[in-house]
Scaffold this active site. Structure first.
Site, PDB file in Angstrom:
ATOM      1  N   TYR A  90      34.872  51.620 -14.933  1.00 27.01           N
ATOM      2  CA  TYR A  90      34.005  51.678 -13.367  1.00 27.01           C
ATOM      3  C   TYR A  90      34.992  51.672 -12.507  1.00 27.01           C
ATOM      4  CZ  TYR A  90      30.820  50.260  -9.743  1.00 27.01           C
ATOM      5  OH  TYR A  90      30.502  49.674  -8.305  1.00 27.01           O
ATOM      6  N   ASP A 104      43.724  51.304 -12.158  1.00 24.96           N
ATOM      7  CA  ASP A 104      43.148  50.552 -11.250  1.00 24.96           C
ATOM      8  C   ASP A 104      43.043  49.096 -11.932  1.00 24.96           C
ATOM      9  OD1 ASP A 104      39.189  50.918 -10.774  1.00 24.96           O
ATOM     10  OD2 ASP A 104      40.333  49.763  -9.950  1.00 24.96           O
ATOM     11  N   LYS A 119      39.223  42.215  -5.208  1.00 24.12           N
ATOM     12  CA  LYS A 119      38.888  41.105  -5.846  1.00 24.12           C
ATOM     13  C   LYS A 119      39.957  40.154  -5.360  1.00 24.12           C
ATOM     14  CE  LYS A 119      36.314  43.115  -9.104  1.00 24.12           C
ATOM     15  NZ  LYS A 119      35.133  43.120  -9.238  1.00 24.12           N
TER      16      LYS A 119
END
Ligand code: KE4
Length: 419
Positions: free
Chosen positions: A144, A239, A267
């Site tokens: 994702y 990623d 994050k």
């Protein structure tokens, strides 16, 4: 557990927001219960609207590697607020943060700050397309990368290679240039490059996957991606929105010694504030506006409050490199407890997932074959016992520096009593 207030808030929230939440996984749909509403957090604990205390292993989906409400980050944010919340102009702090990121992740020769992982990935892919002049991208089933249109895809009918929208509202045309390979499956990648190699702008991969639950790259898989993208002149994008600064100060690229062309971060880098990063080799990043012709912009990009939080976070991680070994050892204890009740565990550093299956979990299909109903039972059992884990099998458990030995021992004892 008394949930009166959470249920009252939920019943009001669903009238005002889809599913009563601002991000779908928070709705607890996968675990068949109404979500709890969190009121405050501190260290390894979160406290809900009914005053229930939980040891938290969601850690806001990754940012809180130092635990919640870390005093140094809170102070940095509060101090920054006294100088105003947003300027819409360049600041010294952005230069400081950019330099810190470059020094910790040297492959990121040049960066751009944005506001979410989705925005970072969307922009990195646009830069890769602008740099190569090619249209096609390769992603992996089960990975994702945020919710930009071209990435909300599933394998099309017939060959694995074609993608079709995996969300309403995404026109088919937006996914025609997205190709799907299987994680840890070199042949599926080679098949795509044999067919489309000269038109593949980039391969984007979670170098340690954490959105099908945690799935580790098999030996040689990342090296293979590095080789084949070099061979065809495609951009390799790691990623690292979850793994950046999670497995170590240099991310997965340092952990496994592989240099991608571009990296996305999120994050942890924002210290809990809305901030993400995309970057890479200067030759690619100089294609980005205002230097190059790849347009990308953002009103709150590089926001002084978020940047202050990010600087405080990276400074503390840099000053305390020992924490990585400490949180990995604590995560290992939890992994062992999960294995003792028959779960299949993928664990690396302070990141882990337990799957209720007797198969090896090494890609999307093996992950989704696990017993998700049993996971939902496990989630409810853990919550009832004051342990907050992800309300979905296909997320990760995160251990933070704030998790004490007592927290870990209590968690392991509760896990071992799950029937
Ligand atoms: P955001 O747009 O949510 O900041 O980041 C998107 C993203 C990009 N890349 C990776 C590897 C990611 O894991 C994410 C987002 N992660 C999910 C949890 N697995 C965010 C939680 C949520 O969607 O509420």
């Amino acid at each position: 557990m008394k949930n009166t207030n959470s249920h009252r808030l939920y019943d009001e929230a669903v009238k005002l927001m889809p599913g009563g939440v601002n991000s779908p996984v928070r709705a607890f749909g996968a675990v068949g219960m109404k979500p709890i509403f969190i009121e405050r957090t501190k260290g390894s604990k979160i406290y809900d609207a009914d005053g229930n205390e939980y040891i938290d292993y969601v850690c806001s989906w990754g940012p809180c590697i130092l635990g919640h409400s870390c005093p140094e980050i809170i102070k940095a944010v509060k101090d920054a607020c006294d100088n105003g919340l947003t300027y819409g102009a360049p600041t010294e702090k952005e230069v400081i943060l950019a330099r810190m990121i470059n020094e910790l992740m040297p492959s990121m020769e040049m960066i751009r700050l944005v506001n979410s992982g989705t925005e970072a990935v969307m922009s990195a892919i646009r830069a890769a397309r602008g740099y190569t002049g090619r249209d096609m991208i390769v992603k992996f089933k089960g990975c994702y990368h945020g919710h930009s249109d071209g990435l909300l895809v599933k394998a099309g009918s017939g060959a694995l290679t074609s993608a079709v929208p995996d969300s309403a509202g995404v026109p088919k045309a937006y996914t025609d240039n997205t190709l799907i390979a299987a994680y840890n499956n070199k042949a599926s990648v080679k098949e795509l490059f044999d067919k489309y190699g000269d038109n593949i702008a980039c391969v984007i991969v979670e170098p340690v996957a954490a959105n099908m639950g945690v799935v580790l790259p098999e030996k040689g898989f990342l090296e293979f991606l590095r080789e084949i993208t070099m061979q065809y002149g495609s951009v390799l994008i790691f990623d690292e929105v979850i793994t950046g600064f999670r497995l170590g100060l240099g991310g997965v690229q340092e952990y496994f010694g592989i240099k991608p062309d571009m990296t996305t971060l999120g994050k942890i880098v924002g210290g809990g504030m809305p901030m993400a990063v995309y970057g890479g080799i200067k030759e690619i990043m100089e294609c980005v506006s205002p230097v190059g012709k790849v347009y990308q912009a953002g009103t709150l990009s590089g926001n002084p409050i978020a940047v202050s939080a990010g600087i405080a976070m990276l400074k503390m991680l840099s000053d305390k490199p020992h924490i990585y070994e400490e949180i990995s050892i604590k995560a290992e204890k939890i992994a062992n407890a999960l294995e003792s009740i028959g779960a299949y565990v993928n664990h690396i550093g302070s990141l882990l997932s337990g799957f209720f299956t007797d198969r090896e979990v090494k890609d999307h299909d093996s992950a989704v074959s696990s017993d998700t109903a049993k996971y939902a039972d496990f989630f409810r059992y853990m919550l009832e016992n004051g342990i907050y884990i992800a309300p979905s099998q296909f997320e990760a458990m995160f251990v933070s520096y704030a998790h004490s030995h007592e927290d870990i021992d209590k968690t392991c004892n509760i896990i071992k009593n799950f029937q």
